[in-house]
Motif scaffolding. Structure first.
Motif, PDB file in Angstrom:
ATOM      1  N   GLY A  66       0.816  -1.209   0.000  1.00 48.50           N
ATOM      2  CA  GLY A  66       0.000   0.000   0.000  1.00 48.50           C
ATOM      3  C   GLY A  66       0.850   1.260   0.000  1.00 48.50           C
ATOM      4  O   GLY A  66       0.517   2.242  -0.669  1.00 48.50           O
ATOM      5  N   HIS A  67       1.979   1.245   0.733  1.00 46.21           N
ATOM      6  CA  HIS A  67       2.876   2.403   0.743  1.00 46.21           C
ATOM      7  C   HIS A  67       3.450   2.657  -0.646  1.00 46.21           C
ATOM      8  O   HIS A  67       3.564   3.804  -1.075  1.00 46.21           O
ATOM      9  CB  HIS A  67       4.006   2.168   1.752  1.00 46.21           C
ATOM     10  CG  HIS A  67       3.763   2.853   3.054  1.00 46.21           C
ATOM     11  ND1 HIS A  67       4.680   3.666   3.658  1.00 46.21           N
ATOM     12  CD2 HIS A  67       2.681   2.859   3.871  1.00 46.21           C
ATOM     13  CE1 HIS A  67       4.189   4.137   4.791  1.00 46.21           C
ATOM     14  NE2 HIS A  67       2.979   3.652   4.948  1.00 46.21           N
ATOM     15  N   ARG A 125     -10.928  -1.911   1.462  1.00 46.45           N
ATOM     16  CA  ARG A 125     -11.026  -3.320   1.043  1.00 46.45           C
ATOM     17  C   ARG A 125     -10.335  -3.552  -0.301  1.00 46.45           C
ATOM     18  O   ARG A 125     -10.862  -4.262  -1.164  1.00 46.45           O
ATOM     19  CB  ARG A 125     -12.477  -3.769   0.964  1.00 46.45           C
ATOM     20  CG  ARG A 125     -13.251  -3.605   2.254  1.00 46.45           C
ATOM     21  CD  ARG A 125     -14.684  -4.040   2.072  1.00 46.45           C
ATOM     22  NE  ARG A 125     -15.508  -3.578   3.165  1.00 46.45           N
ATOM     23  CZ  ARG A 125     -16.833  -3.666   3.179  1.00 46.45           C
ATOM     24  NH1 ARG A 125     -17.462  -4.184   2.148  1.00 46.45           N
ATOM     25  NH2 ARG A 125     -17.523  -3.231   4.202  1.00 46.45           N
ATOM     26  N   ASP A 126      -9.185  -2.922  -0.495  1.00 47.21           N
ATOM     27  CA  ASP A 126      -8.361  -3.042  -1.707  1.00 47.21           C
ATOM     28  C   ASP A 126      -8.986  -2.393  -2.935  1.00 47.21           C
ATOM     29  O   ASP A 126      -8.472  -2.565  -4.045  1.00 47.21           O
ATOM     30  CB  ASP A 126      -8.034  -4.511  -2.017  1.00 47.21           C
ATOM     31  CG  ASP A 126      -7.005  -5.081  -1.052  1.00 47.21           C
ATOM     32  OD1 ASP A 126      -6.449  -4.288  -0.264  1.00 47.21           O
ATOM     33  OD2 ASP A 126      -6.761  -6.292  -1.075  1.00 47.21           O
ATOM     34  N   PHE A 127     -10.068  -1.668  -2.784  1.00 41.30           N
ATOM     35  CA  PHE A 127     -10.609  -0.832  -3.858  1.00 41.30           C
ATOM     36  C   PHE A 127     -10.179   0.610  -3.583  1.00 41.30           C
ATOM     37  O   PHE A 127     -10.362   1.113  -2.472  1.00 41.30           O
ATOM     38  CB  PHE A 127     -12.137  -0.922  -3.920  1.00 41.30           C
ATOM     39  CG  PHE A 127     -12.644  -2.225  -4.465  1.00 41.30           C
ATOM     40  CD1 PHE A 127     -12.783  -2.418  -5.825  1.00 41.30           C
ATOM     41  CD2 PHE A 127     -12.963  -3.265  -3.606  1.00 41.30           C
ATOM     42  CE1 PHE A 127     -13.242  -3.616  -6.330  1.00 41.30           C
ATOM     43  CE2 PHE A 127     -13.425  -4.469  -4.097  1.00 41.30           C
ATOM     44  CZ  PHE A 127     -13.562  -4.656  -5.465  1.00 41.30           C
ATOM     45  N   ILE A 128      -9.623   1.263  -4.590  1.00 43.14           N
ATOM     46  CA  ILE A 128      -9.135   2.632  -4.443  1.00 43.14           C
ATOM     47  C   ILE A 128     -10.136   3.567  -5.113  1.00 43.14           C
ATOM     48  O   ILE A 128     -10.301   3.534  -6.335  1.00 43.14           O
ATOM     49  CB  ILE A 128      -7.738   2.788  -5.068  1.00 43.14           C
ATOM     50  CG1 ILE A 128      -6.761   1.819  -4.403  1.00 43.14           C
ATOM     51  CG2 ILE A 128      -7.240   4.223  -4.908  1.00 43.14           C
ATOM     52  CD1 ILE A 128      -5.454   1.665  -5.143  1.00 43.14           C
ATOM     53  N   ARG A 186     -12.471 -13.158   2.620  1.00 39.40           N
ATOM     54  CA  ARG A 186     -13.115 -11.851   2.494  1.00 39.40           C
ATOM     55  C   ARG A 186     -12.527 -10.853   3.476  1.00 39.40           C
ATOM     56  O   ARG A 186     -12.701  -9.653   3.310  1.00 39.40           O
ATOM     57  CB  ARG A 186     -14.614 -11.981   2.763  1.00 39.40           C
ATOM     58  CG  ARG A 186     -15.377 -12.678   1.659  1.00 39.40           C
ATOM     59  CD  ARG A 186     -16.839 -12.705   1.976  1.00 39.40           C
ATOM     60  NE  ARG A 186     -17.405 -11.374   1.985  1.00 39.40           N
ATOM     61  CZ  ARG A 186     -18.505 -11.038   2.615  1.00 39.40           C
ATOM     62  NH1 ARG A 186     -19.152 -11.928   3.310  1.00 39.40           N
ATOM     63  NH2 ARG A 186     -18.973  -9.815   2.558  1.00 39.40           N
ATOM     64  N   ARG A 187     -11.833 -11.352   4.493  1.00 42.14           N
ATOM     65  CA  ARG A 187     -11.312 -10.457   5.529  1.00 42.14           C
ATOM     66  C   ARG A 187      -9.811 -10.219   5.384  1.00 42.14           C
ATOM     67  O   ARG A 187      -9.190  -9.676   6.277  1.00 42.14           O
ATOM     68  CB  ARG A 187     -11.621 -11.035   6.908  1.00 42.14           C
ATOM     69  CG  ARG A 187     -13.119 -11.087   7.197  1.00 42.14           C
ATOM     70  CD  ARG A 187     -13.396 -11.606   8.587  1.00 42.14           C
ATOM     71  NE  ARG A 187     -13.028 -12.999   8.746  1.00 42.14           N
ATOM     72  CZ  ARG A 187     -12.327 -13.461   9.779  1.00 42.14           C
ATOM     73  NH1 ARG A 187     -11.901 -12.651  10.724  1.00 42.14           N
ATOM     74  NH2 ARG A 187     -12.049 -14.736   9.869  1.00 42.14           N
ATOM     75  N   LYS A 188      -9.240 -10.624   4.266  1.00 39.64           N
ATOM     76  CA  LYS A 188      -7.800 -10.431   4.052  1.00 39.64           C
ATOM     77  C   LYS A 188      -7.607  -9.430   2.931  1.00 39.64           C
ATOM     78  O   LYS A 188      -8.068  -9.626   1.812  1.00 39.64           O
ATOM     79  CB  LYS A 188      -7.129 -11.757   3.707  1.00 39.64           C
ATOM     80  CG  LYS A 188      -5.621 -11.645   3.624  1.00 39.64           C
ATOM     81  CD  LYS A 188      -4.979 -12.989   3.451  1.00 39.64           C
ATOM     82  CE  LYS A 188      -3.461 -12.870   3.437  1.00 39.64           C
ATOM     83  NZ  LYS A 188      -2.812 -14.164   3.273  1.00 39.64           N
ATOM     84  N   PHE A 189      -6.900  -8.339   3.227  1.00 35.88           N
ATOM     85  CA  PHE A 189      -6.640  -7.282   2.244  1.00 35.88           C
ATOM     86  C   PHE A 189      -5.139  -7.059   2.137  1.00 35.88           C
ATOM     87  O   PHE A 189      -4.384  -7.372   3.067  1.00 35.88           O
ATOM     88  CB  PHE A 189      -7.353  -5.993   2.651  1.00 35.88           C
ATOM     89  CG  PHE A 189      -8.811  -6.198   2.940  1.00 35.88           C
ATOM     90  CD1 PHE A 189      -9.663  -6.615   1.942  1.00 35.88           C
ATOM     91  CD2 PHE A 189      -9.328  -5.983   4.199  1.00 35.88           C
ATOM     92  CE1 PHE A 189     -11.015  -6.818   2.205  1.00 35.88           C
ATOM     93  CE2 PHE A 189     -10.662  -6.192   4.474  1.00 35.88           C
ATOM     94  CZ  PHE A 189     -11.509  -6.605   3.466  1.00 35.88           C
ATOM     95  N   HIS A 190      -4.696  -6.495   1.002  1.00 35.67           N
ATOM     96  CA  HIS A 190      -3.272  -6.403   0.701  1.00 35.67           C
ATOM     97  C   HIS A 190      -2.740  -4.974   0.745  1.00 35.67           C
ATOM     98  O   HIS A 190      -1.540  -4.778   0.882  1.00 35.67           O
ATOM     99  CB  HIS A 190      -2.992  -6.997  -0.677  1.00 35.67           C
ATOM    100  CG  HIS A 190      -3.410  -8.438  -0.798  1.00 35.67           C
ATOM    101  ND1 HIS A 190      -2.665  -9.478  -0.285  1.00 35.67           N
ATOM    102  CD2 HIS A 190      -4.508  -9.006  -1.349  1.00 35.67           C
ATOM    103  CE1 HIS A 190      -3.280 -10.614  -0.524  1.00 35.67           C
ATOM    104  NE2 HIS A 190      -4.402 -10.360  -1.169  1.00 35.67           N
ATOM    105  N   LEU A 191      -3.599  -3.955   0.570  1.00 36.44           N
ATOM    106  CA  LEU A 191      -3.108  -2.578   0.506  1.00 36.44           C
ATOM    107  C   LEU A 191      -3.177  -1.898   1.870  1.00 36.44           C
ATOM    108  O   LEU A 191      -3.939  -2.295   2.734  1.00 36.44           O
ATOM    109  CB  LEU A 191      -3.928  -1.779  -0.505  1.00 36.44           C
ATOM    110  CG  LEU A 191      -3.796  -2.225  -1.967  1.00 36.44           C
ATOM    111  CD1 LEU A 191      -4.613  -1.324  -2.863  1.00 36.44           C
ATOM    112  CD2 LEU A 191      -2.354  -2.211  -2.426  1.00 36.44           C
TER     113      LEU A 191
END
Length: 332
Positions: A239-240, A268-271, A327-332
């Motif tokens: 995300g950084h 939720r990884d949507f920007i 559904r509860r794991k995000f990357h950013l």
């Protein structure tokens, strides 16, 4: 005692109605606990019964809510604290790569990465915006509106050139970014953002594009002032990197006279991207006007170096059928 054969059908119906009303008064529902709507064969009756059950559940929920509110009011300060509702975000699985602002290793990496020249004020951003081959009107208008929003941005058309031939020309002309808008069925659906001259290159899926004419109650067109930039919820190492990539699109010193703000909000990884102008109504109240365009990005891949679809080394790739996906794991 009367035999069963002596009771008339009318009396049987009356007895059944009395039993139903008694059950309803005791349990608060007019259906037995083992009742299932799917057992009803008639479609219209089944739908009507479903609506009836739904309405009863809603009423029960409302009564329970009123009862709890009444109890809390009666207890006053001694009332127990309110329960925090469970959401996908507050139930998020902790990511090991979440960045601590005081981490020296992260600070060293960011001081020597590809964006360090920009953050050390050694370079000024200059963006080239182009499209896929033979773009349609909506994609062309989207590129033009992006150019009015990003300072020092220029729109050029591909004319069939491959990106590998475009990138050296961009570097020789002093561009720091190459932005490519792809389309499908006359609608923008992809964005390739390549930082020059050393990368990295990010590929995003684009959705929910709204141009200025399609927005209700929008403000006047943006001015040429340099906007402020807000980056929300880019907490992990990945995300950084993405946040720094977006920040390097805009010049360092915003012109506060223009009162314009570009917001990249990660959820939720949507920007979600929004472009606003804020207005001071008085000393305490501030109003905002959306200027547009607005769109949503979803990261598909992050590649080291400039664009190379054949031999490029990828730092991160979105895997749709990952085994530990949740559904509860995000990357950013």
């Amino acid at each position: 005692m009367k035999s069963k054969g002596d009771i008339s059908p009318v009396q049987e119906m009356e007895q059944a109605e009395i039993e139903v009303t008694e059950n309803k008064s005791e349990s608060g529902a007019c259906f037995p606990p083992t009742f299932s709507v799917s057992e009803i064969k008639n479609k219209q009756r089944r739908h009507a019964m479903f609506l009836k059950l739904k309405e009863e559940k809603r009423k029960q929920k409302l009564e329970l809510k009123k009862k709890k509110k009444k109890e809390r009011k009666a207890l006053g300060d001694q009332a127990p604290p309110k329960e925090v509702p469970k959401t996908i975000e507050n139930q998020r699985i902790y990511d090991e790569t979440t960045v601590n602002p005081e981490d020296e290793e992260v600070a060293f990496d960011e001081g020597t990465d590809e964006f360090s020249a920009y953050f050390n004020r050694l370079t000024n951003p200059k963006v080239l915006i182009t499209t896929s081959d033979r773009p349609r009107g909506r994609t062309v208008r989207f590129c033009e509106q992006l150019a009015t929003m990003i300072p020092h941005a220029h729109v050029y058309y591909r004319r069939g050139l491959a990106l590998k031939r475009v990138i050296p020309q961009c570097i020789s002309r002093g561009f720091t970014y190459l932005m490519v808008i792809n389309e499908d069925r006359k609608v923008p659906n992809g964005l390739v953002l390549c930082h020059l001259p050393d990368g990295p290159t990010a590929h995003f899926k684009v959705s929910s594009v709204r141009l200025r004419k399609e927005m209700k109650r929008r403000g006047k067109d943006p001015t040429e002032h340099v906007p402020e930039v807000i980056l929300n919820n880019f907490t992990t190492r990945l995300g950084h990197s993405i946040g720094r990539m977006f920040a390097a699109l805009f010049p360092h010193d915003p012109q506060f006279v223009g009162r314009q703000v570009a917001t990249f909000h990660n959820q939720r990884d949507f920007i979600f991207f929004r472009f606003h102008r804020y207005i001071f109504k008085n000393e305490k109240k501030v109003g905002i006007q959306e200027l547009g365009p607005r769109f949503t990005l979803k990261l598909r891949s992050l590649q080291k170096g400039t664009f190379d679809s054949k031999f490029g080394e990828y730092e991160w790739v979105h895997k749709r059928h990952e085994m530990d996906s949740s559904r509860r794991k995000f990357h950013l």
